[in-house]
Design an enzyme around this catalytic site. Structure first.
Site, PDB file in Angstrom:
ATOM      1  CD  GLU A  97      -3.046  -1.016   1.895  1.00  0.00           C
ATOM      2  OE1 GLU A  97      -4.132  -1.271   1.946  1.00  0.00           O
ATOM      3  OE2 GLU A  97      -2.750  -0.889   3.264  1.00  0.00           O
ATOM      4  CB  CYS A 110       2.873   7.576   3.096  1.00  0.00           C
ATOM      5  SG  CYS A 110       3.287   6.418   4.569  1.00  0.00           S
ATOM      6  CB  CYS A 117       7.171  -5.343   9.085  1.00  0.00           C
ATOM      7  SG  CYS A 117       8.512  -4.741   9.796  1.00  0.00           S
ATOM      8  CB  CYS A 121       5.823  -2.854  16.418  1.00  0.00           C
ATOM      9  SG  CYS A 121       7.561  -2.325  15.850  1.00  0.00           S
ATOM     10  CB  CYS A 124       2.600  -1.923  13.754  1.00  0.00           C
ATOM     11  SG  CYS A 124       2.801  -1.813  12.018  1.00  0.00           S
ATOM     12  CB  CYS A 337       1.123   6.169  11.151  1.00  0.00           C
ATOM     13  SG  CYS A 337       1.955   7.259  10.337  1.00  0.00           S
TER      14      CYS A 337
HETATM   15  N1  SAH Z   1       8.867   0.516  10.186  1.00  0.00           N
HETATM   16  C1  SAH Z   1       9.373   1.753  10.090  1.00  0.00           C
HETATM   17  C2  SAH Z   1       8.420   2.533   9.073  1.00  0.00           C
HETATM   18  C3  SAH Z   1       6.902   2.080   8.848  1.00  0.00           C
HETATM   19  S1  SAH Z   1       5.876   2.346  10.420  1.00  0.00           S
HETATM   20  C4  SAH Z   1       9.096   2.395  11.661  1.00  0.00           C
HETATM   21  O1  SAH Z   1       8.481   1.762  12.295  1.00  0.00           O
HETATM   22  O2  SAH Z   1       9.669   3.471  12.018  1.00  0.00           O
HETATM   23  C5  SAH Z   1       5.690   4.376  10.225  1.00  0.00           C
HETATM   24  C6  SAH Z   1       5.173   5.059  11.531  1.00  0.00           C
HETATM   25  O3  SAH Z   1       3.941   4.319  11.808  1.00  0.00           O
HETATM   26  C7  SAH Z   1       6.061   4.535  12.594  1.00  0.00           C
HETATM   27  O4  SAH Z   1       6.718   5.464  13.384  1.00  0.00           O
HETATM   28  C8  SAH Z   1       5.218   3.657  13.306  1.00  0.00           C
HETATM   29  O5  SAH Z   1       5.691   3.442  14.686  1.00  0.00           O
HETATM   30  C9  SAH Z   1       3.930   4.094  13.225  1.00  0.00           C
HETATM   31  N2  SAH Z   1       2.856   3.118  13.742  1.00  0.00           N
HETATM   32  C10 SAH Z   1       2.692   1.625  13.604  1.00  0.00           C
HETATM   33  N3  SAH Z   1       1.585   1.593  14.162  1.00  0.00           N
HETATM   34  C11 SAH Z   1       1.019   2.420  14.510  1.00  0.00           C
HETATM   35  C12 SAH Z   1      -0.323   2.639  15.204  1.00  0.00           C
HETATM   36  N4  SAH Z   1      -1.120   1.771  15.394  1.00  0.00           N
HETATM   37  N5  SAH Z   1      -1.045   3.985  15.368  1.00  0.00           N
HETATM   38  C13 SAH Z   1      -0.141   5.110  15.275  1.00  0.00           C
HETATM   39  N6  SAH Z   1       1.295   4.942  14.531  1.00  0.00           N
HETATM   40  C14 SAH Z   1       1.605   3.668  14.114  1.00  0.00           C
HETATM   41 FE1  SF4 Z   2       7.727  -3.026  11.295  1.00  0.00          FE
HETATM   42 FE2  SF4 Z   2       5.045  -1.854  11.857  1.00  0.00          FE
HETATM   43 FE3  SF4 Z   2       7.309  -2.037  13.802  1.00  0.00          FE
HETATM   44 FE4  SF4 Z   2       7.742  -0.449  11.676  1.00  0.00          FE
HETATM   45  S1  SF4 Z   2       6.127  -0.023  13.318  1.00  0.00           S
HETATM   46  S2  SF4 Z   2       8.982  -1.700  12.315  1.00  0.00           S
HETATM   47  S3  SF4 Z   2       6.295  -1.419  10.123  1.00  0.00           S
HETATM   48  S4  SF4 Z   2       6.103  -3.685  12.890  1.00  0.00           S
END
Ligand code: SAH
Ligand code: SF4
Length: 360
Positions: A97, A110, A117, A121, A124, A337
């Site tokens: 996406e 974006c 991934c 986390c 996410c 995000c």
């Molecule tokens: N993997 C990289 C880039 C992709 S995620 C990273 O983690 O930085 C891009 C941003 O979205 C990151 O700051 C991540 O922490 C944030 N993000 C992930 N899950 C989210 C959520 N549920 N609510 C708000 N931001 C989120």
């Molecule tokens: Fe991967 Fe999502 Fe963590 Fe970014 S926030 S490192 S995309 S699992």
């Protein structure tokens, strides 16, 4: 005629790689440079458009190569703020996406760096998919070019904040950043390209040496190892102090300011002591903290209330920390995000994952 699989895809190749490609066709190097200009600076999608190439060469190119385009499997209707989400289908059927965010600031896209991934986390949605594969530099760059074409606007800002961890796909991301920033090519200003990473320390060390033309944003999200371990398994490999040591070195060597992303999670990272811990962690770093509302992904984590976010911002100001609250856009469209999700999790014992329908 070659089948599409045999055709060389040209988007993603550097100027010198295109010169080599021209040489492989028995053509002089400057033909490679012409291709470079057509593909990147002029965004041509077809060899037929490349009118300063001889007709015979254009025909040969059409047989042996392809400029490269992403197929759109689905696109959302423009939102109230004109934002739009695109689901692109790659050649192997996997999907990623890309989100268009006008006025945020500038014309922003974006983009994704991986399908899925591996880092898992807790908050996410992409992390829940697991890891499928890295995107090529071409697939990364194509998201920008294809988005421009779809929204019929020149993009000014690119953020690597879509699916995937850019530092787990380091070489292709750096190659893509260089292609994006080349003023004689795609021409996005380096100050308007941001790579967001959880901070894989060995890649960060390489980044310091390579100093690619982009800004860095570090996803911090917690101020103690105990709490960061809880929501970001990667912290078990690289503790906060190890990460910050590298970040400090990067800020010192490059003199770039560093943005820290910080998702607001109730009682986990929005306490008074977190503001004080942040001050300690960010010492000697020209830093900006970008607070983000926790978007719903079924993680079970509670978002901080608006009042708690306000209170926390006040504490950061007291600590002398420069901070902003990121506008949450596209939550309803699952374009915000952390909400990008295109495949069922990969289960090797079952049918290929891309044969499942997506639920994004
Ligand atoms: N993997 C990289 C880039 C992709 S995620 C990273 O983690 O930085 C891009 C941003 O979205 C990151 O700051 C991540 O922490 C944030 N993000 C992930 N899950 C989210 C959520 N549920 N609510 C708000 N931001 C989120
Ligand atoms: Fe991967 Fe999502 Fe963590 Fe970014 S926030 S490192 S995309 S699992």
């Amino acid at each position: 005629m070659n089948s599409p699989q045999d055709q060389q895809i040209l988007t993603g190749l550097t100027r010198s790689e295109l010169e080599q490609f021209a040489a492989s066709l028995g053509e002089p190097a400057y033909r490679g440079r012409q291709l470079y200009r057509w593909i990147y600076a002029r965004r041509a999608r077809d060899f037929a458009e490349m009118t300063d190439l001889p007709a015979l060469l254009r025909e040969r190119l059409a047989v042996s190569a392809e400029v490269g385009a992403l197929n759109v499997a689905r696109e959302s209707l423009p939102g109230r703020d004109r934002s739009q989400k695109f689901l692109f289908e790659l050649r192997d059927g996997l999907r990623v996406e890309t989100v268009y965010l006008p006025d945020s600031p500038g014309e922003t896209v974006c983009i994704s760096s991986q399908v899925g991934c591996a880092l898992g986390c807790q908050f996410c949605a992409t992390g829940k998919m697991g890891f499928f594969r890295n995107l090529t530099a071409g697939e990364i760059v194509q998201q920008v070019i294809e988005c421009e074409r779809r929204v019929n606007t020149r993009l000014t800002n690119v953020v690597f904040m879509g699916m995937g961890e850019p530092f787990h796909n380091y070489d292709n991301v750096v190659k893509a950043v260089r292609l994006l920033a080349d003023p004689e090519g795609i021409g996005i200003a380096p100050s308007r390209i941001t790579v967001s990473t959880v901070g894989i320390v060995p890649s960060l060390e390489r980044w310091i040496t390579d100093d690619p033309p982009a800004k860095l944003a570090i996803s911090l999200h917690a101020t103690t190892d105990e709490r960061r371990n809880q929501i970001m398994p990667v912290n078990k490999a690289y503790s906060l102090e190890t990460l910050m040591k590298s970040v400090r070195r990067w800020a010192h060597v490059t003199r770039h300011p560093v943005t820290f992303e910080y998702i607001m999670i109730a009682d986990l990272n929005d306490r008074r002591e977190d503001a004080a811990n942040l001050k300690h962690l960010l010492r000697n770093v020209p830093a900006k903290v970008n607070l983000i509302r926790l978007h719903p992904t079924g993680s079970g984590l509670p978002p901080s209330s608006d009042a708690a976010i306000d209170r926390f911002m006040g504490w950061l100001v007291e600590e002398g920390i420069n901070c902003t609250l990121r506008e949450s856009r596209g939550v309803e469209e699952k374009a915000a995000c952390g909400m990008l999700y295109t495949q069922e999790p990969f289960k090797p014992t079952k049918a290929r994952a891309w044969e499942h329908t997506d639920r994004s």
